[in-house]
Design a protein around this motif. Structure first.
Motif, mmCIF file in Angstrom:
data_model
loop_
_atom_site.group_PDB
_atom_site.id
_atom_site.type_symbol
_atom_site.label_atom_id
_atom_site.label_comp_id
_atom_site.label_asym_id
_atom_site.label_seq_id
_atom_site.Cartn_x
_atom_site.Cartn_y
_atom_site.Cartn_z
ATOM 1 N N LEU A 1 0.675 -1.098 0.096
ATOM 2 C CA LEU A 1 0.092 -0.065 -0.010
ATOM 3 C C LEU A 1 0.873 1.458 0.044
ATOM 4 O O LEU A 1 0.532 2.179 -0.751
ATOM 5 C CB LEU A 1 -1.027 -0.036 1.109
ATOM 6 N N ALA A 2 1.841 1.383 1.035
ATOM 7 C CA ALA A 2 2.797 2.194 0.867
ATOM 8 C C ALA A 2 3.547 2.752 -0.331
ATOM 9 O O ALA A 2 3.494 3.904 -1.097
ATOM 10 C CB ALA A 2 3.729 2.136 2.028
ATOM 11 N N VAL A 3 4.006 1.607 -1.044
ATOM 12 C CA VAL A 3 4.692 1.704 -2.433
ATOM 13 C C VAL A 3 3.735 2.170 -3.401
ATOM 14 O O VAL A 3 3.995 3.219 -4.205
ATOM 15 C CB VAL A 3 5.433 0.538 -2.773
ATOM 16 N N GLU A 4 2.432 1.630 -3.507
ATOM 17 C CA GLU A 4 1.544 1.915 -4.570
ATOM 18 C C GLU A 4 1.079 3.400 -4.381
ATOM 19 O O GLU A 4 0.772 4.061 -5.371
ATOM 20 C CB GLU A 4 0.248 1.042 -4.364
ATOM 21 N N THR A 5 0.858 3.963 -3.224
ATOM 22 C CA THR A 5 0.459 5.252 -2.707
ATOM 23 C C THR A 5 1.678 6.248 -3.254
ATOM 24 O O THR A 5 1.250 7.214 -3.950
ATOM 25 C CB THR A 5 0.387 5.540 -1.114
ATOM 26 N N ILE A 6 2.923 5.904 -2.846
ATOM 27 C CA ILE A 6 4.024 6.764 -3.612
ATOM 28 C C ILE A 6 4.068 6.817 -5.030
ATOM 29 O O ILE A 6 4.090 7.939 -5.686
ATOM 30 C CB ILE A 6 5.366 6.268 -2.995
ATOM 31 N N LYS A 7 3.841 5.693 -5.756
ATOM 32 C CA LYS A 7 3.581 5.697 -7.276
ATOM 33 C C LYS A 7 2.781 6.587 -7.682
ATOM 34 O O LYS A 7 2.673 7.360 -8.603
ATOM 35 C CB LYS A 7 3.715 4.420 -7.568
ATOM 36 N N LEU A 8 1.451 6.424 -6.903
ATOM 37 C CA LEU A 8 0.300 7.100 -7.413
ATOM 38 C C LEU A 8 0.564 8.789 -7.255
ATOM 39 O O LEU A 8 0.230 9.480 -8.214
ATOM 40 C CB LEU A 8 -0.899 6.987 -6.597
ATOM 41 N N CYS A 9 1.299 9.261 -6.177
ATOM 42 C CA CYS A 9 1.413 10.396 -5.823
ATOM 43 C C CYS A 9 2.623 11.122 -6.889
ATOM 44 O O CYS A 9 2.442 12.146 -7.346
ATOM 45 C CB CYS A 9 1.811 10.681 -4.323
ATOM 46 N N ARG A 10 3.463 10.090 -7.137
ATOM 47 C CA ARG A 10 4.427 10.725 -8.271
ATOM 48 C C ARG A 10 3.930 10.984 -9.531
ATOM 49 O O ARG A 10 4.190 11.684 -10.327
ATOM 50 C CB ARG A 10 5.663 9.826 -8.330
ATOM 51 N N GLN A 11 2.654 10.379 -9.969
ATOM 52 C CA GLN A 11 2.292 10.381 -11.181
ATOM 53 C C GLN A 11 1.154 11.801 -11.406
ATOM 54 O O GLN A 11 0.833 12.206 -12.622
ATOM 55 C CB GLN A 11 1.392 9.304 -11.666
ATOM 56 N N LEU A 12 0.982 12.370 -10.231
ATOM 57 C CA LEU A 12 0.061 13.425 -10.245
ATOM 58 C C LEU A 12 0.869 14.731 -10.869
ATOM 59 O O LEU A 12 2.165 14.675 -10.626
ATOM 60 C CB LEU A 12 -0.386 13.894 -8.874
ATOM 61 N N PRO A 13 0.285 15.541 -11.440
ATOM 62 C CA PRO A 13 0.580 16.805 -11.889
ATOM 63 C C PRO A 13 1.500 17.646 -10.949
ATOM 64 O O PRO A 13 0.970 17.718 -9.746
ATOM 65 C CB PRO A 13 -0.232 17.418 -12.635
ATOM 66 N N ASN A 14 2.740 18.588 -11.232
ATOM 67 C CA ASN A 14 3.130 19.331 -10.255
ATOM 68 C C ASN A 14 2.211 20.729 -10.009
ATOM 69 O O ASN A 14 2.721 21.655 -10.286
ATOM 70 C CB ASN A 14 4.379 19.590 -10.676
ATOM 71 N N THR A 15 1.204 20.541 -9.327
ATOM 72 C CA THR A 15 0.385 21.635 -9.342
ATOM 73 C C THR A 15 -0.190 21.878 -7.821
ATOM 74 O O THR A 15 0.059 20.802 -6.876
ATOM 75 C CB THR A 15 -0.908 21.739 -10.051
ATOM 76 N N ASP A 16 -0.663 23.068 -7.326
ATOM 77 C CA ASP A 16 -0.948 23.298 -5.936
ATOM 78 C C ASP A 16 -2.183 22.144 -5.661
ATOM 79 O O ASP A 16 -2.164 21.565 -4.434
ATOM 80 C CB ASP A 16 -1.283 24.542 -5.763
ATOM 81 N N GLU A 17 -2.999 22.130 -6.470
ATOM 82 C CA GLU A 17 -4.240 21.027 -6.233
ATOM 83 C C GLU A 17 -3.896 19.770 -6.105
ATOM 84 O O GLU A 17 -4.134 18.915 -5.331
ATOM 85 C CB GLU A 17 -5.321 21.418 -7.524
ATOM 86 N N ALA A 18 -2.934 19.310 -7.013
ATOM 87 C CA ALA A 18 -2.337 17.968 -7.048
ATOM 88 C C ALA A 18 -1.415 17.724 -5.910
ATOM 89 O O ALA A 18 -1.636 16.567 -5.133
ATOM 90 C CB ALA A 18 -1.450 17.558 -8.218
ATOM 91 N N ARG A 19 -0.920 18.631 -5.240
ATOM 92 C CA ARG A 19 -0.106 18.438 -3.920
ATOM 93 C C ARG A 19 -1.157 18.208 -2.708
ATOM 94 O O ARG A 19 -0.908 17.456 -1.842
ATOM 95 C CB ARG A 19 0.894 19.571 -3.655
ATOM 96 N N ILE A 20 -2.339 18.993 -2.807
ATOM 97 C CA ILE A 20 -3.143 18.846 -1.687
ATOM 98 C C ILE A 20 -3.758 17.498 -1.586
ATOM 99 O O ILE A 20 -3.890 17.068 -0.705
ATOM 100 C CB ILE A 20 -4.172 20.036 -1.883
ATOM 101 N N VAL A 21 -4.242 17.057 -3.060
ATOM 102 C CA VAL A 21 -4.685 15.757 -3.282
ATOM 103 C C VAL A 21 -3.663 14.461 -2.803
ATOM 104 O O VAL A 21 -4.039 13.806 -2.059
ATOM 105 C CB VAL A 21 -5.188 15.496 -4.536
#
Length: 72
Positions: free
Chosen positions: A28-48
């Motif tokens: 779960l931890a690894v998959e969470t990190i992978k998911l977060c790395r795929q998000l765009p580099n925006t303020d909204e994505a950082r919040i999510v």
């Protein structure tokens, strides 16, 4: 079946359960990190991403507490 054999079987089942929980929480931890790395580099994505990480931490802590209770 002797009592010592029953005790050993219970210990084996408990150890298997603990290892399975460790494996699941690590995945779960690894998959969470992978998911977060795929998000765009925006303020909204950082919040999510922060919310996703917080949620996964809560799940990991809950599962860890469940394992600790099972060990009692």
């Amino acid at each position: 079946m002797s009592q010592s054999l029953q005790y050993q079987n219970k210990q084996t089942v408990k150890e298997q359960f603990i290892e399975a929980m460790k494996s699941r929480t690590k995945k779960l931890a690894v998959e969470t990190i992978k998911l977060c790395r795929q998000l765009p580099n925006t303020d909204e994505a950082r919040i999510v991403a922060k919310q996703i990480v917080r949620s996964s931490k809560n799940i990991i802590v809950s599962e860890k507490n469940h394992v600790e209770v099972k060990n009692l």
